[in-house]
Design a protein around this motif. Sequence first.
Motif, PDB file in Angstrom:
ATOM      1  N   VAL A   1       0.929  -1.306  -0.025  1.00 36.64           N
ATOM      2  CA  VAL A   1       0.046   0.029   0.073  1.00 36.64           C
ATOM      3  C   VAL A   1       1.039   1.303   0.071  1.00 36.64           C
ATOM      4  CG1 VAL A   1      -1.612   1.344   1.189  1.00 36.64           C
ATOM      5  CG2 VAL A   1      -1.946  -1.205   1.034  1.00 36.64           C
ATOM      6  N   ARG A   2       1.923   1.237   1.112  1.00 34.94           N
ATOM      7  CA  ARG A   2       2.818   2.507   1.008  1.00 34.94           C
ATOM      8  C   ARG A   2       3.544   2.822  -0.421  1.00 34.94           C
ATOM      9  NH1 ARG A   2       2.981   0.763   6.647  1.00 34.94           N
ATOM     10  NH2 ARG A   2       4.334  -0.781   6.039  1.00 34.94           N
ATOM     11  N   GLN A   3       3.956   1.547  -0.876  1.00 39.28           N
ATOM     12  CA  GLN A   3       4.852   1.658  -2.066  1.00 39.28           C
ATOM     13  C   GLN A   3       3.781   2.132  -3.143  1.00 39.28           C
ATOM     14  OE1 GLN A   3       8.154   1.157  -2.736  1.00 39.28           O
ATOM     15  NE2 GLN A   3       7.945   2.265  -4.503  1.00 39.28           N
ATOM     16  N   HIS A   4       2.639   1.561  -3.443  1.00 33.82           N
ATOM     17  CA  HIS A   4       1.683   2.052  -4.416  1.00 33.82           C
ATOM     18  C   HIS A   4       1.288   3.834  -4.119  1.00 33.82           C
ATOM     19  CE1 HIS A   4      -1.607   2.269  -7.164  1.00 33.82           C
ATOM     20  NE2 HIS A   4      -2.371   2.714  -6.245  1.00 33.82           N
ATOM     21  N   ALA A   5       1.228   4.175  -3.036  1.00 36.12           N
ATOM     22  CA  ALA A   5       0.898   5.500  -2.604  1.00 36.12           C
ATOM     23  C   ALA A   5       2.053   6.247  -3.191  1.00 36.12           C
ATOM     24  CB  ALA A   5       0.462   5.767  -1.230  1.00 36.12           C
ATOM     25  N   SER A   6       3.294   5.922  -3.108  1.00 41.40           N
ATOM     26  CA  SER A   6       4.415   6.774  -3.248  1.00 41.40           C
ATOM     27  C   SER A   6       4.468   6.719  -4.860  1.00 41.40           C
ATOM     28  CB  SER A   6       5.718   5.887  -2.756  1.00 41.40           C
ATOM     29  OG  SER A   6       6.790   6.335  -3.475  1.00 41.40           O
ATOM     30  N   ASP A   7       4.480   5.556  -5.766  1.00 44.04           N
ATOM     31  CA  ASP A   7       4.564   5.366  -6.957  1.00 44.04           C
ATOM     32  C   ASP A   7       3.289   6.155  -7.642  1.00 44.04           C
ATOM     33  OD1 ASP A   7       6.665   3.789  -6.790  1.00 44.04           O
ATOM     34  OD2 ASP A   7       5.617   2.036  -6.929  1.00 44.04           O
ATOM     35  N   ALA A   8       1.859   6.097  -7.126  1.00 41.05           N
ATOM     36  CA  ALA A   8       1.059   6.451  -7.943  1.00 41.05           C
ATOM     37  C   ALA A   8       0.522   7.871  -7.531  1.00 41.05           C
ATOM     38  CB  ALA A   8      -0.333   5.760  -7.577  1.00 41.05           C
ATOM     39  N   TYR A   9       0.931   8.381  -6.318  1.00 43.99           N
ATOM     40  CA  TYR A   9       0.693   9.761  -5.956  1.00 43.99           C
ATOM     41  C   TYR A   9       1.783  10.690  -5.600  1.00 43.99           C
ATOM     42  CZ  TYR A   9      -4.075   7.367  -5.636  1.00 43.99           C
ATOM     43  OH  TYR A   9      -5.030   6.641  -5.851  1.00 43.99           O
ATOM     44  N   LEU A  10       2.572  10.044  -4.739  1.00 37.21           N
ATOM     45  CA  LEU A  10       4.053  11.185  -4.518  1.00 37.21           C
ATOM     46  C   LEU A  10       4.612  11.426  -5.478  1.00 37.21           C
ATOM     47  CD1 LEU A  10       5.637  12.493  -2.433  1.00 37.21           C
ATOM     48  CD2 LEU A  10       6.536  10.412  -1.763  1.00 37.21           C
ATOM     49  N   ARG A  11       5.194  10.380  -6.376  1.00 31.30           N
ATOM     50  CA  ARG A  11       5.971  10.643  -7.442  1.00 31.30           C
ATOM     51  C   ARG A  11       5.392  11.694  -8.409  1.00 31.30           C
ATOM     52  NH1 ARG A  11       8.928   4.806  -8.283  1.00 31.30           N
ATOM     53  NH2 ARG A  11      10.074   4.962  -6.408  1.00 31.30           N
ATOM     54  N   PRO A  12       4.468  11.563  -8.866  1.00 31.05           N
ATOM     55  CA  PRO A  12       3.813  12.456  -9.911  1.00 31.05           C
ATOM     56  C   PRO A  12       3.726  13.723  -9.175  1.00 31.05           C
ATOM     57  CG  PRO A  12       2.577  10.423  -9.892  1.00 31.05           C
ATOM     58  CD  PRO A  12       3.473  10.252  -8.687  1.00 31.05           C
ATOM     59  N   ALA A  13       3.321  13.962  -7.699  1.00 28.29           N
ATOM     60  CA  ALA A  13       3.126  15.225  -7.163  1.00 28.29           C
ATOM     61  C   ALA A  13       4.744  15.842  -7.327  1.00 28.29           C
ATOM     62  CB  ALA A  13       2.564  15.124  -5.770  1.00 28.29           C
ATOM     63  N   HIS A  14       5.498  15.237  -6.979  1.00 29.09           N
ATOM     64  CA  HIS A  14       7.135  15.824  -7.120  1.00 29.09           C
ATOM     65  C   HIS A  14       7.279  16.280  -8.302  1.00 29.09           C
ATOM     66  CE1 HIS A  14       9.172  14.821  -3.260  1.00 29.09           C
ATOM     67  NE2 HIS A  14       8.576  13.570  -3.218  1.00 29.09           N
ATOM     68  N   GLY A  15       6.971  15.366  -9.380  1.00 31.58           N
ATOM     69  CA  GLY A  15       7.158  15.842 -10.890  1.00 31.58           C
ATOM     70  C   GLY A  15       6.559  16.948 -11.430  1.00 31.58           C
ATOM     71  N   ARG A  16       5.339  17.456 -10.679  1.00 29.65           N
ATOM     72  CA  ARG A  16       4.499  18.591 -11.076  1.00 29.65           C
ATOM     73  C   ARG A  16       5.123  19.670 -10.234  1.00 29.65           C
ATOM     74  NH1 ARG A  16       0.282  14.692 -10.692  1.00 29.65           N
ATOM     75  NH2 ARG A  16      -0.076  15.608  -8.586  1.00 29.65           N
ATOM     76  N   GLY A  17       5.883  19.200  -9.044  1.00 27.15           N
ATOM     77  CA  GLY A  17       6.209  20.453  -8.389  1.00 27.15           C
ATOM     78  C   GLY A  17       5.317  20.772  -7.244  1.00 27.15           C
ATOM     79  N   ASP A  18       4.451  19.859  -6.856  1.00 27.10           N
ATOM     80  CA  ASP A  18       3.173  20.110  -6.051  1.00 27.10           C
ATOM     81  C   ASP A  18       3.679  20.054  -4.488  1.00 27.10           C
ATOM     82  OD1 ASP A  18       1.520  20.287  -8.089  1.00 27.10           O
ATOM     83  OD2 ASP A  18       0.473  18.329  -7.863  1.00 27.10           O
ATOM     84  N   ARG A  19       3.118  20.874  -3.456  1.00 31.32           N
ATOM     85  CA  ARG A  19       3.678  20.749  -2.087  1.00 31.32           C
ATOM     86  C   ARG A  19       2.700  19.936  -1.485  1.00 31.32           C
ATOM     87  NH1 ARG A  19       7.228  23.748   0.426  1.00 31.32           N
ATOM     88  NH2 ARG A  19       5.763  23.738   2.387  1.00 31.32           N
ATOM     89  N   THR A  20       1.387  19.561  -1.978  1.00 30.07           N
ATOM     90  CA  THR A  20       0.637  18.692  -1.390  1.00 30.07           C
ATOM     91  C   THR A  20       0.137  17.716  -2.482  1.00 30.07           C
ATOM     92  OG1 THR A  20      -1.543  20.199  -1.820  1.00 30.07           O
ATOM     93  CG2 THR A  20      -0.061  20.628   0.300  1.00 30.07           C
ATOM     94  N   PHE A  21      -0.622  16.667  -1.927  1.00 28.24           N
ATOM     95  CA  PHE A  21      -1.273  15.573  -2.829  1.00 28.24           C
ATOM     96  C   PHE A  21      -2.174  14.925  -1.869  1.00 28.24           C
ATOM     97  CE2 PHE A  21       2.276  13.292  -1.028  1.00 28.24           C
ATOM     98  CZ  PHE A  21       1.811  12.001  -0.752  1.00 28.24           C
ATOM     99  N   ALA A  22      -3.376  14.227  -2.623  1.00 29.29           N
ATOM    100  CA  ALA A  22      -4.336  13.610  -1.815  1.00 29.29           C
ATOM    101  C   ALA A  22      -4.388  12.159  -2.274  1.00 29.29           C
ATOM    102  CB  ALA A  22      -5.581  14.325  -2.144  1.00 29.29           C
ATOM    103  N   VAL A  23      -4.697  11.284  -1.447  1.00 28.36           N
ATOM    104  CA  VAL A  23      -4.784   9.755  -1.626  1.00 28.36           C
ATOM    105  C   VAL A  23      -6.162   9.427  -1.073  1.00 28.36           C
ATOM    106  CG1 VAL A  23      -3.921   7.487  -1.458  1.00 28.36           C
ATOM    107  CG2 VAL A  23      -2.157   9.427  -1.561  1.00 28.36           C
ATOM    108  N   ASN A  24      -6.810   8.714  -2.135  1.00 28.67           N
ATOM    109  CA  ASN A  24      -8.258   8.331  -1.741  1.00 28.67           C
ATOM    110  C   ASN A  24      -8.024   6.758  -1.283  1.00 28.67           C
ATOM    111  OD1 ASN A  24     -10.958   6.659  -2.900  1.00 28.67           O
ATOM    112  ND2 ASN A  24     -11.488   8.313  -1.795  1.00 28.67           N
TER     113      ASN A  24
END
Length: 140
Positions: free
Chosen positions: A13-36
């Motif tokens: 679960v943690r790895q999926h959240a990192s790959d699917a949500y955190l990394r894309p947020a980093h790539g966009r330069g976002d400071r926040t992101f949400a996970v459902n």
Amino acid sequence: MGNPVLSSVSDLVRQHASDAYLRPAHGRGDRTFAVNVGAVHKALGLSNRVPLVCAALTSKKFLEEYGLKLISKTGPPSGQSTTVTFTYEIVRKNGRDSASTESLLGLRGIAKDVFRRLGGGEAFIREERKSFSNPSKERR
């Protein structure tokens, strides 16, 4: 394939959240992101594991490993539903690596005055090379 061996469903679960949500947020330069929670549960093909997904996404291990701060949670009061959405703030860019990089950058220019007194960094290195190649010359 480059992922480390995952030892539990929580790790998955943690790895999926990192790959699917955190990394894309980093790539966009976002400071926040949400996970459902429901989206993660469905993406991983889990069955009746909503409480586990919620626990994994709010765990100290997840927050510290990825340099995150949980800033909000929406959903029912129980907090155990596919409708729960967690919003995170990225407090360190690359988890642990970023903190050490910032520490090193803080040392930049620390010996500037010392080298200035010695005639500059290049002059100092030139003198050191001379004394190294001529050991009979007394070193400072």
